[in-house]
Design an enzyme around this catalytic site. Structure first.
Site, mmCIF file in Angstrom:
data_model
loop_
_atom_site.group_PDB
_atom_site.id
_atom_site.type_symbol
_atom_site.label_atom_id
_atom_site.label_comp_id
_atom_site.label_asym_id
_atom_site.label_seq_id
_atom_site.Cartn_x
_atom_site.Cartn_y
_atom_site.Cartn_z
ATOM 1 N N SER A 682 19.573 26.873 -5.447
ATOM 2 C CA SER A 682 19.789 27.343 -4.085
ATOM 3 C C SER A 682 18.462 27.363 -3.317
ATOM 4 C CB SER A 682 20.466 28.713 -4.110
ATOM 5 O OG SER A 682 20.960 29.063 -2.849
ATOM 6 N N ASP A 755 30.763 23.292 -3.085
ATOM 7 C CA ASP A 755 29.831 24.392 -2.807
ATOM 8 C C ASP A 755 30.370 25.250 -1.674
ATOM 9 O OD1 ASP A 755 27.623 26.031 -2.134
ATOM 10 O OD2 ASP A 755 26.232 24.520 -2.854
ATOM 11 N N HIS A 789 29.055 26.952 -5.620
ATOM 12 C CA HIS A 789 27.598 27.118 -5.579
ATOM 13 C C HIS A 789 27.043 27.372 -6.981
ATOM 14 C CE1 HIS A 789 23.851 27.613 -3.506
ATOM 15 N NE2 HIS A 789 23.679 28.839 -3.956
#
Length: 826
Positions: A682, A755, A789
């Site tokens: 991330s 995601d 994610h």
């Protein structure tokens, strides 16, 4: 002959093309499997999760499956209004290993009792009744979600929802009332009919428009995109509220079906606070930003009072709040009093006003005018009450990053309890201990006290409350339990984790906190629960969980500190693999995640502990320890600047932090400069790409689920709240996409194809890969089907770890020494 001549000519063309452009490696492959040691660790049964009963008599041990399969994630879902739902079950998509067994354990004597869960159990939403005599849970089947209730004295469980199906599209659909018998649940409406069919031929284009109103918004995934999405949202999210007697199964409907966003019973159980969504649905923000009506009902579903009729949250200023009533909660020390907050600055932090918010309250029967509880100079952060009716009110100021807490007592002036820097971990006084038996719903109605007291009524004995804290210090975290006298404001330390151990406080087991439940661990001892007698100074083991990964028993770790060239103090945890010999230089991987700070003092503070047990699960980079790597975990990468200016020098500070970390591990003799890799997930992936673009410190990088072009998040990201149009140079300088031509070290890009995180849309990695490839970089780009994610399917986890190991083996562990003259200049 002509055919042979043609074939020969084609062969020549192919050979020529191959010679000219180079043979491209095949990208056709199935899921990879990492080394056996990694597979064995991942497939081992996970350590049970533990929840404590409200009366502190029992703990429930929840056994889970390790991971879902890719087939589980491939089940059809609808992605609407910021959520992902399974249309067959009318619940959320299941992305983690489900609970398969529940064991009750007595805190007093350790005896165990298994709950007789249904066959092929797929359990979630486990919750004790307010008196601890019953335990509710949902069981998801192929065609719906059931409600089960167990008797904690016998362990016998039974289905109480009958043929009804629960509606869990909005989350946990169950609340216990204070009587410990009645459950308030959300059901799929009876006779609902078939889901709206998607039109085979569109009736027209999908249109959005705006008429002169500024409506800045973050970038969200899974938004409503069409009229059909709107119809699906209304169909699946409409619930029928009902009361169910857990002993008889008797069902009483409450009101009419509606789009129920939040439903919370009052502490008395006589009223219900309801938030109902309504059209028009937004196509820019998730369902929590849809227009809504906030109402108080009685148990028959009759309207007692409408508190608010709120528009869509579109148009709320950056760093602002909704101008109407918000944070509506039950006051937990009263039978039926609701509190809420209203902005006095129109919700806009740029407006100059003496007070930003005010807190109001209204008691049953809700027919009078509300009374003002308090006004706050800063932005309201939270409000919680003690058992004796004393309020703790929190307010914060973003500009100064300070938070203040006030004591409110009837008939007295507010008294300041705390005034501290929000990011000052060393000065954090801790979190008030709360009771979770108020009967005011699973959220407790506490209002989220800025991290304090959310989910219950603050426990008060005499004039004192209790505080549990992380105990951050220059020596690392040492959790504590304090007693705070609300009259004198003096604190008394009752317990602190000893040196070279990590022992966190779960809950006091009595009103005077003479006995407490803790979770104890050391680098050699896996976390287990203990009952401590503080007066006698003794402790007794409640659980005996084994090491889930004995393969890592030989891992050594130490907490290291060092300094950046501008004086900012940095730290990290260094892991060394089993069998490491002192003085041996190993391939090393750093894994980090930058954070923003407003001052160097808080940026320099130490967080974490070197005395915690090493837990390795999922796609953790720590699995590289099994392959002979050293790991520098969470080397701090502070980005420092006053107010909103931290990112003005993001790249320089990032590179300086990384350089200091490299120098430290090289000076320690555990790594050499030619075999160090960098990675992150991330915002850590964003960091990784920037470090490869702006430095020569690392041989290779791994960037998972990142964002690389900040112009695609133009209204802010992370802690950055200035827009692209205000500081275009900052957005540009921070975007590694703009510097793709400078990245020469090999980089592995991994991204979930589904995601769901704001700002890290899959197109970020797709376009970054194209830019890198266009400039001749060494790059491998992997997209994981059905993954969000975080990656959770067994096959995806295996593949990710195999790719990470292969990449680092090739470009870090087995990389030769760099030729300084040929090194890439930046």
């Amino acid at each position: 002959m002509k055919a042979r001549a043609f074939a020969f000519a084609v062969a020549l063309v192919i050979a020529s093309s191959t010679a000219q452009y180079g043979q491209q490696p095949s990208t056709r492959a199935g899921y990879l499997t990492p080394p056996k040691v990694v597979v064995d660790i991942l497939d081992a049964p996970p350590t049970p999760t533990v929840i404590v009963s409200p009366d502190h008599r029992l703990v429930a041990l929840l056994n889970r499956r390790s991971m879902p399969t890719i087939a589980d994630l491939a089940e059809p879902i609808h992605r609407i209004a910021g959520t992902r739902i399974n249309p067959k079950t009318n619940g959320r998509q299941q992305r983690t290993g489900s609970i398969i067994a529940i064991t009750l354990k007595s805190i007093s004597d350790g005896t165990e009792k298994k709950i007789n869960v249904p066959p092929n159990a797929n359990i979630a939403n486990v919750s004790f009744s307010t008196d601890g005599k019953r335990l509710s849970f949902t069981n998801t089947k192929d065609n719906g979600i059931e409600l089960w209730v167990a008797d904690t004295a016998t362990g016998q469980a039974k289905l109480v929802s009958g043929t009804d199906r629960l509606n869990a599209t909005g989350g946990d659909p169950i609340d216990w009332l204070k009587d410990g018998v009645t459950l308030l649940v959300q059901l799929v409406p009876s006779g609902r009919g078939s889901a709206p069919a998607e039109p085979r031929v569109p009736s027209g284009p999908n249109i959005q428009e705006n008429h002169g109103k500024a409506a800045p918004a973050e970038t969200y995934e899974d938004m409503i995109k069409s009229n059909h999405d709107e119809d699906l949202f209304e169909y699946y999210f409409t619930s029928q509220l009902a009361m169910i007697d857990s002993t008889t199964g008797r069902k009483t409907l409450v009101g009419k079906p509606g789009l129920l966003e939040n439903v919370t019973p009052s502490p008395s159980g006589e009223y219900i606070l309801v938030s109902r969504l309504k059209r028009p649905f937004s196509r820019l923000v998730p369902m929590n930003g849809f227009p809504k009506e906030i109402e108080i009902w009685n148990r028959r579903g009759e309207l007692m009072r409408k508190l608010a009729d709120l528009p869509s949250s579109e148009g709320v200023p950056i760093n602002g709040v909704e101008p109407g009533p918000r944070n509506c909660r039950w006051r937990l020390d009263q039978p039926a009093t609701v509190t809420w907050v209203e902005a006095l600055d129109e919700g806009n932090p740029k407006n100059k006003v003496p007070f930003r918010d005010r807190v109001l309250a209204l008691a049953a029967p809700f027919s009078s005018a509300p009374i003002e509880v308090a006004k706050t100079e800063g932005r309201f952060s939270g409000l919680s009450y003690t058992e004796k009716g004393i309020a703790l009110l929190s307010e914060s100021d973003r500009a100064t990053r300070r938070v203040r807490t006030w004591i409110l007592e009837s008939g007295a002036e507010p008294r300041k309890l705390w005034d501290r820097r929000q990011q000052d971990a060393y000065a954090n006084p801790g979190t008030p201990v709360v009771r979770r038996d108020s009967g005011a719903g699973r959220a407790g109605g506490g209002g989220g006290f800025g991290g304090f007291g959310g989910g219950g009524l603050i426990q008060q004995t005499g004039d004192s409350i209790y505080l549990i804290g992380a105990g951050s210090s220059p020596d690392g975290d040492r959790p504590f339990l304090d007693r705070l006298d609300l009259k004198t404001l003096k604190t008394e330390r009752l317990f602190r984790s000893t040196e070279k151990t990590y022992e966190s406080i779960v809950a006091p087991l009595d009103d005077d906190a003479k006995s407490i439940l803790t979770e104890y661990e050391t680098p050699a001892d896996p976390p287990n629960y203990y009952v401590r007698d503080l007066a006698a100074g003794t402790k007794r083991a409640l659980t005996q969980f084994k090491d889930p990964a004995p393969q890592l028993a030989g891992v050594a770790k130490q907490f290291i500190t060092y300094q950046r060239k501008d004086g900012v103090k940095l730290s990290g945890t260094l892991y060394l693999p089993p069998g490491y010999k002192k003085g041996e230089r190993l391939p090393l991987v750093m894994w980090a995640y930058p954070r923003e700070f407003t001052d160097t003092d808080t940026a320099s503070q130490v967080s974490g502990s070197a005395y915690r047990f090493t837990r390795v699960t999922g796609i953790s980079h720590l699995f590289l320890l099994t392959q002979g790597y050293a790991i520098l975990d969470n080397p701090t990468m502070p980005i420092v600047g006053p107010g909103e200016t931290a990112n003005d020098n993001y790249v320089d500070q990032l590179v300086a932090s990384a350089e200091a970390a490299v120098n430290k591990v090289v000076e320690m003799g555990v790594a050499d400069r030619d075999r160090i890799g960098i990675g992150g997930h991330s915002y850590g992936a964003f960091m990784t790409a920037n470090l490869l673009a702006h430095s020569d410190l690392f041989r290779a990088g791994i960037a998972r689920s990142g964002a690389y072009n900040r112009t695609l998040t133009p209204f802010g990201f992370q802690s950055e709240r200035r827009t692209f149009w205000e500081v275009p140079d900052v957005y540009g300088k921070m975007s590694p996409f703009f510097y793709a031509n400078k990245i020469k070290a090999p980089i592995l890009l991994i991204h979930g194809e589904a995601d769901d995180n704001s700002g890290t849309f899959p197109i970020q990695s797709e376009r970054f890969y194209m830019a890198l490839k266009g400039h001749g970089a060494t790059v491998r780009y992997i997209t994981l089907p059905y993954e969000a994610h975080a990656y959770t399917a067994r096959e995806s986890v295996f593949h990710t770890l195999a790719e990470m190991i292969n990449w680092m083996d090739k470009y870090v562990k087995n990389a030769g020494a760099r030729d300084a003259a040929a090194a890439h200049a930046k």
